[in-house]
Enzyme design. Sequence first.
Site, PDB file in Angstrom:
ATOM      1  N   ILE A 110       3.073  13.801  -9.293  1.00  0.00           N
ATOM      2  CA  ILE A 110       2.992  14.774  -8.870  1.00  0.00           C
ATOM      3  C   ILE A 110       1.934  14.349  -7.858  1.00  0.00           C
ATOM      4  CG2 ILE A 110       2.447  17.332  -7.699  1.00  0.00           C
ATOM      5  CD1 ILE A 110       5.258  16.687  -9.204  1.00  0.00           C
ATOM      6  N   GLU A 154      13.641  19.575  -1.818  1.00  0.00           N
ATOM      7  CA  GLU A 154      14.966  20.503  -2.633  1.00  0.00           C
ATOM      8  C   GLU A 154      15.075  21.483  -3.656  1.00  0.00           C
ATOM      9  OE1 GLU A 154      17.560  18.609   1.014  1.00  0.00           O
ATOM     10  OE2 GLU A 154      15.926  17.222   0.309  1.00  0.00           O
ATOM     11  N   PRO A 157      -0.417  18.280  -6.349  1.00  0.00           N
ATOM     12  CA  PRO A 157      -0.162  19.515  -6.977  1.00  0.00           C
ATOM     13  C   PRO A 157      -0.357  20.622  -6.431  1.00  0.00           C
ATOM     14  CG  PRO A 157      -1.873  18.458  -8.861  1.00  0.00           C
ATOM     15  CD  PRO A 157      -2.019  18.040  -6.771  1.00  0.00           C
ATOM     16  N   GLY A 207      12.233  22.224   9.351  1.00  0.00           N
ATOM     17  CA  GLY A 207      13.735  22.171   9.720  1.00  0.00           C
ATOM     18  C   GLY A 207      14.790  22.445   8.635  1.00  0.00           C
ATOM     19  N   VAL A 219      10.816  16.850  -4.277  1.00  0.00           N
ATOM     20  CA  VAL A 219      10.381  17.855  -4.659  1.00  0.00           C
ATOM     21  C   VAL A 219      10.864  19.122  -3.557  1.00  0.00           C
ATOM     22  CG1 VAL A 219       8.700  17.280  -6.417  1.00  0.00           C
ATOM     23  CG2 VAL A 219       7.898  18.402  -3.945  1.00  0.00           C
TER      24      VAL A 219
END
Length: 700
Positions: A585, A661, A588, A233, A659
């Site tokens: 995170i 963008e 990963p 999207g 993460v």
Amino acid sequence: MTTLQRTVGADVTRVEGRQKVTGTALYAYEYPVPDALYAWAVQSTVPRGRVRAVHAGAALALPGVVAVLDSRNVFRLRPADDPELAVLQSADIAYRGQIVAAVVANTYETAGQAAAAVRVEYDVDDHDAELTDGDPRIFVPDTVNGGYPGQTETGDVEAALAAAPVVLDATYTTPPEHTSAMEPHATIAVWDEDSLTLYNGDQGPWMTAATLAELFGLPEGAVRVVADHTGGGFGSKAVPRPPTVLAALAARAVGRPVKVAATRQQMFTMVTYRTPTLQRVRLGAERDGRLTAVWHDALQQSSTLAPYCEQTATPTRVMYAARHRRTTHRLAQLDVPTPSWMRAPGEAPGMFALESAMDELAVALGMDPIELRVVNEPPVDPESGHPFSSRNLVACLREGAARFGWAGRDPAPGRRREGRWLVGTGVAASVFPAITWPATATARAEPDGTFTVRIAAADIGTGARTALTQVAADELGVEIGRVTLDIGRSAYGQAPFAGGSMGTSSWGWAVAKACRALAKRLGESAGAVPPGGLEELADTAEDVAARRDFSRHAYGAQFARVRVDAVTGQVRVDRLLGMFAAGRIINPRTAGSQLRGGMCMGLSMALHEGLEVDPRFGDFANHDLATYHIAANADVRDVQAYWLEEDDDELNPMGSKGVGELGIVGTAAAIANAVYHATGVRVRDLPITVERVRAGLPGH
């Protein structure tokens, strides 16, 4: 329950992977809805005016055509916050490509053939579709996308620039760009009396359902959106777009389910694009590199329908310390389609300008560009004064430089050759806000020892379904295989869209809260589950509102190595390396995929992407993937993404930042800076084409 090794932070493969690779994962257009018809949009061929008449006879004469819809014979919608959603509600035309009619037929092919047979007469008005500075209609909006103020100012910028020993004043441009998601916008609309079901390619099912209910004057819950899988999207599916509304209107008109699938060409005008920008950046600095003044002005465009203004200059507000500061957004409303979100709206074009300017300032100072950024590291948010929840930009620059091999770099441009190729390296910083919105989630324990977690999240290819399953399993203290994560349904309650890199942070908080509550109940009953199961509902609205005032952002440093043909000016990116600080995170594997994907998209932004506006009509001349170029496999040679271990307890229960963008933000500037280092040619206008590079090479 037995305490198990935590899965958050583990390299877990996608829980829906088998469905994806075997083709059993259903996307919007694939749901087996019986008795469905097909609708095809007829789009305006003029840029501004009014529909005088729609001649539908030839279309209606074709076998299989059920109806031709226009502004005279469709359901009257309620007023919408987004005027683009007022599909077929008026004969007025605001841009070329606007939907002016639609054909409904028994096959997709027949609908397309009949749409071509519809003849539309227009009263045509003069139009203006060219973004130019100096247009008297340009204005500064009070707020821009995200609710940020359109202009901010601290100190006396003009006096500080006049007094600065070193001044950089440069203008950078970025073209309009298109999201180009793999799955075109598609919807199946099914009415059952006064309730509506939409099978929709969607980034935000709950928000889409709420918007469509308001449009059609329906009560809450009367619209149900199903979006189990969405094929990308990049912002274009975060809110409803005209094809979705058209499907609902057409299905209501004919009393049968209707499918709408936008063609690739139609998507270039019907489902948004990134606004072009014209940005002027002025930096004043002392001889030691410390900034005294920062002035970032961003001019962009929107349609006459809506004053959408991207937050292009907002990253400049948080990046570097300077006592005197001004950021301004200016907007021109033209006879063009309305732009909207595209991956990292604001940050991607805005940081191209700022980080290119920082590189130019480093050259003017004779200073290493990493050291210039380090000496301007702010102790607190430069404009709000709030402390940072965590900020590891300097660590990203240092660690990224070590991994990339930056030490000993000769700063002089145009000195390194490999045969006919000039070689250069560049660096740029990345930033993206760590946003969290309220959400609801339900966690349920079944008597057979399994668990089901429901939330109106959307997985648009990011791996959100897997990451949320990991969060749920850890909070419940069970193996990941015992948890089913059920998403993509608006009926599961309030939840934000997959956008703004806030999806997992927002949804994960609600999932964690619901699972913690369920685990507590199970602990109180010694793990016993009644025949009807146990269920807990969580809402994070109060939790999110109670967070303390911090400046919350994710950061990164992007490094690029390029080769430039000394004769033709062709640019090849041999290596991209990103070092990021994005909280904890969760997975990963999926996070690395997102960061590398963002960097590839930034490479595409740097070298290829650009919509060409045809001023005669106000739309885009290159409205297909044959002429709108995006990076292909051959363009992407070596892309590496790494991250720091970052603890931040001012975010959410997972300690995570988005993460999706962050990876795109600094890439284009890093490549442009590397091109300068290779050639001595400063390209300030994206994309960095052969012609723009060659024009600055010796002998041209």
